[in-house]
Design a protein around this motif. Structure first.
Motif, short mmCIF file in Angstrom:
data_model
loop_
_atom_site.label_atom_id
_atom_site.label_comp_id
_atom_site.label_asym_id
_atom_site.label_seq_id
_atom_site.Cartn_x
_atom_site.Cartn_y
_atom_site.Cartn_z
N ASP A 131 -11.58 -49.60 21.82
CA ASP A 131 -11.20 -50.99 21.98
C ASP A 131 -9.88 -51.20 21.24
O ASP A 131 -9.85 -51.17 20.01
N SER A 132 -8.80 -51.38 21.99
CA SER A 132 -7.48 -51.49 21.37
C SER A 132 -7.30 -52.81 20.62
O SER A 132 -6.47 -52.90 19.72
N THR A 133 -8.07 -53.83 20.98
CA THR A 133 -7.96 -55.12 20.29
C THR A 133 -8.57 -55.05 18.90
O THR A 133 -7.95 -55.46 17.91
N SER A 134 -9.79 -54.52 18.82
CA SER A 134 -10.46 -54.43 17.53
C SER A 134 -10.20 -53.11 16.81
O SER A 134 -10.63 -52.92 15.68
N GLN A 135 -9.50 -52.19 17.51
CA GLN A 135 -9.21 -50.86 16.95
C GLN A 135 -10.49 -50.12 16.56
O GLN A 135 -10.61 -49.58 15.45
N THR A 136 -11.44 -50.11 17.47
CA THR A 136 -12.72 -49.45 17.20
C THR A 136 -12.99 -48.35 18.21
O THR A 136 -12.54 -48.40 19.36
N ILE A 137 -13.74 -47.35 17.74
CA ILE A 137 -14.26 -46.28 18.60
C ILE A 137 -15.77 -46.42 18.60
O ILE A 137 -16.39 -46.47 17.53
N THR A 138 -16.36 -46.47 19.77
CA THR A 138 -17.82 -46.50 19.89
C THR A 138 -18.29 -45.19 20.50
O THR A 138 -17.82 -44.79 21.56
N LEU A 139 -19.20 -44.52 19.80
CA LEU A 139 -19.84 -43.32 20.33
C LEU A 139 -21.22 -43.71 20.82
O LEU A 139 -22.01 -44.32 20.08
N ASN A 140 -21.54 -43.36 22.05
CA ASN A 140 -22.85 -43.61 22.63
C ASN A 140 -23.56 -42.28 22.88
O ASN A 140 -22.99 -41.40 23.51
N GLY A 141 -24.76 -42.17 22.37
CA GLY A 141 -25.52 -40.94 22.51
C GLY A 141 -26.16 -40.56 21.19
O GLY A 141 -25.45 -40.34 20.19
N LYS A 142 -27.45 -40.52 21.16
CA LYS A 142 -28.19 -40.21 19.93
C LYS A 142 -27.76 -38.85 19.37
O LYS A 142 -27.80 -37.85 20.06
N GLY A 143 -27.31 -38.84 18.13
CA GLY A 143 -26.90 -37.61 17.48
C GLY A 143 -25.41 -37.35 17.48
O GLY A 143 -24.94 -36.42 16.83
N SER A 144 -24.64 -38.17 18.18
CA SER A 144 -23.18 -38.03 18.17
C SER A 144 -22.62 -38.77 16.97
O SER A 144 -23.11 -39.84 16.59
N TYR A 145 -21.57 -38.22 16.38
CA TYR A 145 -21.03 -38.83 15.15
C TYR A 145 -19.61 -38.34 14.89
O TYR A 145 -19.16 -37.34 15.44
N GLU A 165 -28.61 -44.82 18.56
CA GLU A 165 -28.12 -44.50 19.90
C GLU A 165 -26.60 -44.66 20.02
O GLU A 165 -25.98 -44.08 20.90
N SER A 166 -26.00 -45.46 19.13
CA SER A 166 -24.55 -45.63 19.16
C SER A 166 -24.03 -45.95 17.76
O SER A 166 -24.78 -46.46 16.91
N ILE A 167 -22.77 -45.65 17.53
CA ILE A 167 -22.11 -45.92 16.25
C ILE A 167 -20.71 -46.43 16.53
O ILE A 167 -20.02 -45.92 17.42
N ILE A 168 -20.28 -47.44 15.76
CA ILE A 168 -18.94 -48.00 15.91
C ILE A 168 -18.12 -47.70 14.65
O ILE A 168 -18.57 -47.95 13.53
N TYR A 169 -16.94 -47.14 14.85
CA TYR A 169 -16.02 -46.82 13.76
C TYR A 169 -14.74 -47.64 13.94
O TYR A 169 -14.33 -47.92 15.07
N THR A 170 -14.12 -48.01 12.84
CA THR A 170 -12.87 -48.76 12.88
C THR A 170 -11.71 -47.85 12.48
O THR A 170 -11.78 -47.16 11.45
N ILE A 171 -10.66 -47.84 13.29
CA ILE A 171 -9.46 -47.07 12.97
C ILE A 171 -8.58 -47.92 12.07
O ILE A 171 -8.14 -49.00 12.46
N SER A 172 -8.30 -47.44 10.86
CA SER A 172 -7.45 -48.20 9.94
C SER A 172 -6.00 -47.76 10.02
O SER A 172 -5.09 -48.55 9.77
N GLU A 173 -5.77 -46.49 10.38
CA GLU A 173 -4.41 -45.96 10.54
C GLU A 173 -4.45 -44.88 11.62
O GLU A 173 -5.44 -44.16 11.73
N SER A 174 -3.36 -44.75 12.35
CA SER A 174 -3.32 -43.67 13.34
C SER A 174 -1.89 -43.36 13.75
O SER A 174 -1.02 -44.23 13.71
N THR A 175 -1.68 -42.10 14.11
CA THR A 175 -0.45 -41.66 14.76
C THR A 175 -0.91 -40.83 15.95
O THR A 175 -2.12 -40.77 16.25
#
Length: 200
Positions: A131-145, A165-175
């Motif tokens: 999600d480019s607006t919230s700068q988040t990555i969502t992984l869907n699938g039990k056991g993915s991380y 079943e899912s995890i949401i991570y926030t990107i704070s910096e990226s290149t």
């Protein structure tokens, strides 16, 4: 000389007078990588001190951060691959020896390099979304991380069977080749991971 009459991030309209009273106009559409395309490929946790840690606030790693010695003793962890496919699939991949860093909560056999414990053993069928607006990555699938398997949005796991079943991570910096993500694993427990992209 062309004059830009209108423009956005992805469109541009230009005008030019090609002789007295002869005005041409052209509208262009920008083509290229989508905002999430930088993620596509293989990533590893950065092979350096301070590439992962935890603390009471985002970006704070006062409770723990890895040392240079950890990079050596946990090399099986720093070799792990986090694969983002262009088709939207995601997979945790391990070295040719199929080893990663296992913690005692996973199989009650102590902290060590060993075979991944299900469901954190690279299950198939997982997907990712950016999600480019919230700068988040969502992984869907039990056991993915990303980073450590115990870290998710509600807690630090004490049993593999409790993997969400899912995890949401926030990107704070990226290149194009580096990425730092943060995640609150329960109230006031902030983990941070720094990744580097594997150049093919």
């Amino acid at each position: 000389i062309y004059t830009i009459s209108e423009s956005t991030d992805t469109t541009m309209t230009i005008q030019i007078e090609s002789g007295t009273g002869i005005w041409w106009q052209f509208k262009f559409i920008k083509e290229g990588p989508t905002p999430s395309s930088f993620l596509v490929g293989d990533w590893k946790v950065a092979n350096e001190a301070g590439s992962l840690g935890v603390g009471p606030e985002a970006g704070n790693m006062e409770w723990y951060s890895n040392t240079v010695d950890d990079v050596i003793t946990r090399q099986c962890f720093f070799n792990d691959i986090y694969h983002f496919d262009a088709n939207g699939s995601f997979q945790n991949k391990f070295g040719s020896d199929n080893k990663t860093w296992i913690e005692n909560w996973q199989d009650n056999k102590g902290d060590r390099c060993a075979t991944p414990v299900a469901p954190h053993n690279g299950p198939s069928g997982a997907t990712w979304q950016y999600d480019s607006t919230s700068q988040t990555i969502t992984l869907n699938g039990k056991g993915s991380y990303l980073g450590l398997p115990k870290v998710n949005n509600s807690e630090e796991l004490t049993s593999p069977s409790a993997a969400p079943e899912s995890i949401i991570y926030t990107i704070s910096e990226s290149t194009d080749t580096t990425m730092t993500i943060q995640i609150e694993a329960g109230t006031g427990i902030w983990w941070q991971f720094k990744f580097t992209k594997v150049v093919q």
